[in-house]
Design an enzyme around this catalytic site. Structure first.
Site, PDB file in Angstrom:
ATOM      1  N   HIS A 281       1.252  -0.832  -0.026  1.00 42.15           N
ATOM      2  CA  HIS A 281       0.023  -0.308  -0.447  1.00 42.15           C
ATOM      3  C   HIS A 281       1.052   1.039  -0.230  1.00 42.15           C
ATOM      4  O   HIS A 281       0.372   2.761  -0.093  1.00 42.15           O
ATOM      5  CB  HIS A 281      -0.903  -0.026   0.889  1.00 42.15           C
ATOM      6  CG  HIS A 281      -2.170  -0.747   1.200  1.00 42.15           C
ATOM      7  ND1 HIS A 281      -1.808  -1.826   1.418  1.00 42.15           N
ATOM      8  CD2 HIS A 281      -3.234  -0.473   0.544  1.00 42.15           C
ATOM      9  CE1 HIS A 281      -3.489  -2.703   0.708  1.00 42.15           C
ATOM     10  NE2 HIS A 281      -4.216  -1.529   0.691  1.00 42.15           N
ATOM     11  N   GLY A 282       2.066   1.278   0.813  1.00 39.06           N
ATOM     12  CA  GLY A 282       2.406   2.386   0.988  1.00 39.06           C
ATOM     13  C   GLY A 282       4.519   2.191   1.213  1.00 39.06           C
ATOM     14  O   GLY A 282       4.027   1.532   2.288  1.00 39.06           O
TER      15      GLY A 282
END
Lengths: 479, 325
Positions: free
Chosen positions: A331-332
């Protein structure tokens, strides 16, 4: 290119024209095949991608070229030549993961090395190619499926390229398997008004969720987030986390609705990616409703190959934790996302270890565990939204305090800030949508009828045209 | 029910809910018991054939049009005899109806490259150098901070854009505004977030003169005032000197002035005038009002512009430079 742009309106017009122009004019169906229509769809998909940073088209071309050749190489190698097949698969995976690793994680890794080893390496400033996490996963799944013998290698380069670059779902999913999409490029199609209208309904709902709910909530959250991380702001922090949970859902589910609607209108079917996650009563149920295609990808290409639950409960727990940590990192490229994945992985692992998800429960037990699941998710939003772990923890901690003092507080503070009141109003569609799903699933209301959809569509369009906001980019573009 | 009847009834339901909700929504007290503001968006065509949409309180497209030379603005700026530089206060304070028109009567062309976002002299210098602008007179207007170093975050972003990005942003925003301005003739646009006294502003910009054409100005009235001067304005000197040197190399005359606002400081004008050896004009601020605390309202601005112009054309150095007799 963003769906919420006039450039996209132009591109979409050409896509519709390329898909339906001929059949509608000449009143006959057509086979997609490797013909002009697949080519036009591919060109438009590449234009869609290159709109952001033109030269990044090379990345998708490399992924496509390598996976096309790798799949054909694997397919043409006898199964007995395991080593050769594995080598080809490894080249494909390394290429995809290498691109993803460099463009998404290089700066994170260098920063991490600098922090832990005290080195002064220059942190590269790399503009993240939009959607790279999505299309590399999709591309890898194709080669792996060919390796596993689940699908034959596609002979047509055009179709493989179109499968990887298919513009409706290129930059933020759903992550579609080759088995679900590739064959659709060769199918004969007839234009059906009701299918077209169903697609239009999804597009409208997606725009509504994104531009009315997510973007307006986004402004309120941006204005109050810093304040929510300060001590003594419990109710505000709690409101922010609930708002962000709604914003994230509407942003992402809105995108996917638009993607599915557009695909429908072009004659393609994409899988469901969100199914009312906020009525899930277990953690495993939650992941069967939230970003479904990523959960399935992680299960099939990571969890099961790691051994899944076939090697004992302890190992299954570890596998699950590893998958969730990687999912967080997907996600990041930041520690707060790793922590986010870790918290949710722990919750999911404990639920499995204690068999809570499967044990029969009365309505009280179901309600209690439902609250645990949903509150865990809401509190995890602090880590997801924050710029770092400290900020995330501060907001989460405040929100927890806010929740603990809730019975004693009259919620005056929430009521006195007009913006917060407005924020609660903007969450209303999320609750309505979930209540409608609950009625369908538990009380046999069935899917919305044509009349219900028409009524809802009219209302959504009116609100959209009056209350839209388009100042915020799609959150999942950055993944 | 036949297929046709089903479709017809569905459409009626759709139209009914659309009508009811679009009437109902503006009447709901969603924010703290008060009604949201319905924003009026005047038609695009009212602003003249040479007008570009530039801003409705958000990122100003002038920066992109000027820096990346989109449209004919820079072409006109290159032909200007008198160039105005400064920030949004210049745009709203020295009005096109007076300055541009009076210049035209004298056979001169005035053009303004002043922009919003509180941008300072640095951005104007970048434009002058990048596009090789060679006016005869440059009017630099602003408070002391206009002569301090730096760029606004938006100007920095614009200067980092390549032409592709700049064109995309510019045309995308322009098209969106065109659609919005048409759509909201028929449906209200509710704004919950810009309710302060500084809103609403809607600016178009003339490509021919560079002036903002304000389709909408805030209705507020706040009197102009002066605040005590600083001990020193030395910090304004380096950038002002750089500007002066750049203009000297181009054979242009620098004239300083200021458009007043709430808590105006004017002490930097005599200081810079003395240090740089350039004239300055201080128009009368008496009884002037701002629309939002920062920008002069229309009537005050027209009065200030007339007073400024009178003093401007009376300056000997200006008369010589512009060959006025």
């Amino acid at each position: 290119m963003s769906f919420i742009s006039f450039s996209f309106v132009g591109l979409y017009f050409f896509a519709l024209l390329a898909r339906w122009g001929g059949p509608l004019v000449f009143r006959r169906s057509h086979g997609g095949g490797t013909g002009l229509r697949v080519l036009s769809l591919l060109v438009l998909s590449w234009v869609f991608y290159a709109w952001h940073v033109p030269w990044y088209i090379l990345l998708i071309l490399v992924s496509t070229g390598v996976d096309y050749l790798a799949a054909r190489g694997i397919h043409s190698t006898p199964v007995a030549h395991t080593g050769r097949r594995k080598a080809i698969l490894t080249i494909s995976l390394l290429t995809n993961l290498g691109l993803l690793g460099y463009f998404k994680y290089a700066d994170f890794l260098v920063s991490a090395v600098n922090e832990t080893a005290g080195t002064g390496l220059t942190v590269p400033e790399i503009l993240l190619p939009i959607g790279i996490s999505f299309y590399t996963f999709q591309s890898m799944s194709y080669t792996i499926d060919v390796y596993r013998g689940r699908i034959a290698a596609e002979q047509s380069f055009l179709r493989v390229a179109c499968y990887i670059a298919f513009f409706p779902q290129l930059v933020a999913g759903p992550i579609v398997r080759a088995t679900e999409l590739l064959y659709q490029f060769g199918r004969k199609r007839h234009f059906h008004l009701h299918v077209f209208m169903a697609g239009g309904y999804l597009v409208l709902r997606g725009l509504f969720l994104k531009m009315v709910v997510a973007d307006n909530l986004g402004i309120i959250i941006d204005q109050h987030w810093a304040q929510a991380s300060q001590t003594g702001q419990g109710p505000l922090a709690l409101a922010m986390l609930v708002f962000f949970a709604c914003q994230l859902f509407c942003d992402f589910a809105g995108y996917v609705d638009i993607a599915r609607g557009i695909a429908y209108q072009l004659g393609f079917r994409l899988p469901l990616n969100f199914n009312a996650p906020y009525i899930a009563t277990t953690f495993s149920g939650f992941w069967g409703r939230w970003h479904i295609t990523l959960s399935q990808w992680m299960r099939d290409y990571l969890y099961i190959p790691l051994g899944g639950n076939r090697k004992g409960r302890g190992r299954a727990f570890l596998n699950l934790m590893l998958v969730m940590l990687i999912s967080g990192l997907w996600h990041g490229a930041n520690w707060n996302f790793v922590a986010w994945g870790g918290v949710l992985g722990l919750a999911l692992g404990l639920e499995r270890l204690l068999s809570i998800g499967k044990a029969p429960r009365g309505w009280m037990g179901t309600l209690t565990w439902f609250l645990v699941v949903q509150l865990t998710w809401i509190f995890s939003m602090g880590l997801f939204r924050a710029a770092g772990i400290e900020e995330g923890w501060a907001v989460t901690h405040n929100a927890l305090q806010g929740l603990m003092t809730l019975p004693m507080s009259r919620l005056d503070y929430i009521g006195t800030d007009g913006m917060i009141v407005l924020g609660w109003w903007f969450t209303l569609p999320v609750w309505l949508l979930h209540v409608r799903s609950l009625l369908s699933e538990r009380w046999g209301w069935g899917d919305p009828s044509t009349y219900e959809r028409s009524f809802v569509a009219g209302a959504m369009l009116a609100v959209l045209l009056v209350l839209y906001n388009s100042s915020q980019p799609f959150i999942y573009f950055q993944f | 029910m036949s297929k046709l009847q089903t479709r017809l009834f569905s459409f009626v339901l759709f139209a009914f809910s659309f009508a009811v909700v679009s009437v109902l929504i503006p009447r709901l007290p969603l924010r703290d018991g008060s009604l949201p503001r319905a924003v009026e968006i005047p038609p695009y065509s009212d602003q003249g054939d040479d007008a570009l949409f530039v801003s409705n309180g958000s990122e100003e497209l002038s920066h992109i049009a000027l820096y990346h030379e989109i449209g004919s603005s820079i072409e006109h700026a290159r032909r200007a005899d008198i160039l105005l530089i400064g920030n949004s206060r210049v745009q709203t304070g020295l009005r096109e109806a007076v300055i541009s028109e009076e210049a035209r009567k004298l056979g001169l062309k005035a053009f303004t490259i002043a922009t919003g976002h509180a941008d300072k002299t640095r951005f104007a210098l970048e434009l002058i150098r990048k596009h090789d602008l060679n006016p005869r007179v440059v009017i630099a207007s602003g408070g002391p901070f206009v002569f301090t170093e730096g760029l606004s975050p938006w100007a920095r972003e614009v200067m980092h854009m390549n032409r592709w990005e700049a064109n995309k942003r510019f045309h995308e925003r322009s098209a969106a505004w065109l659609v919005k301005s048409r759509l909201h003739r028929y449906l209200p646009r509710l704004d919950f977030f810009n309710l302060g006294p500084g809103f609403p502003w809607i600016h178009y910009r003339s490509e021919t003169t560079g002036w903002w054409r304000n389709a909408l100005e805030p209705p507020g009235r706040f009197p102009v005032s002066l605040q005590p001067e600083r001990k020193s304005y030395r910090h304004t000197l380096p950038l002002a000197r750089e500007l002066k040197q750049e203009l000297d190399s181009r054979g242009a005359l620098l004239v300083l002035t200021i458009v007043p606002y709430l808590d105006t400081r004017i002490g930097h004008l005599p200081y810079l005038s003395r240090e740089l050896g350039v004239p300055y004009i201080l128009p009368s601020f008496n009884g002037m009002l701002t629309a939002d605390g920062s920008h002069l309202e229309r009537n005050s601005a027209l009065r200030l512009s007339a007073d400024f112009w009178q003093q401007f054309v009376a300056l000997e150095s200006v008369r010589v430079k512009l060959s006025l007799e």
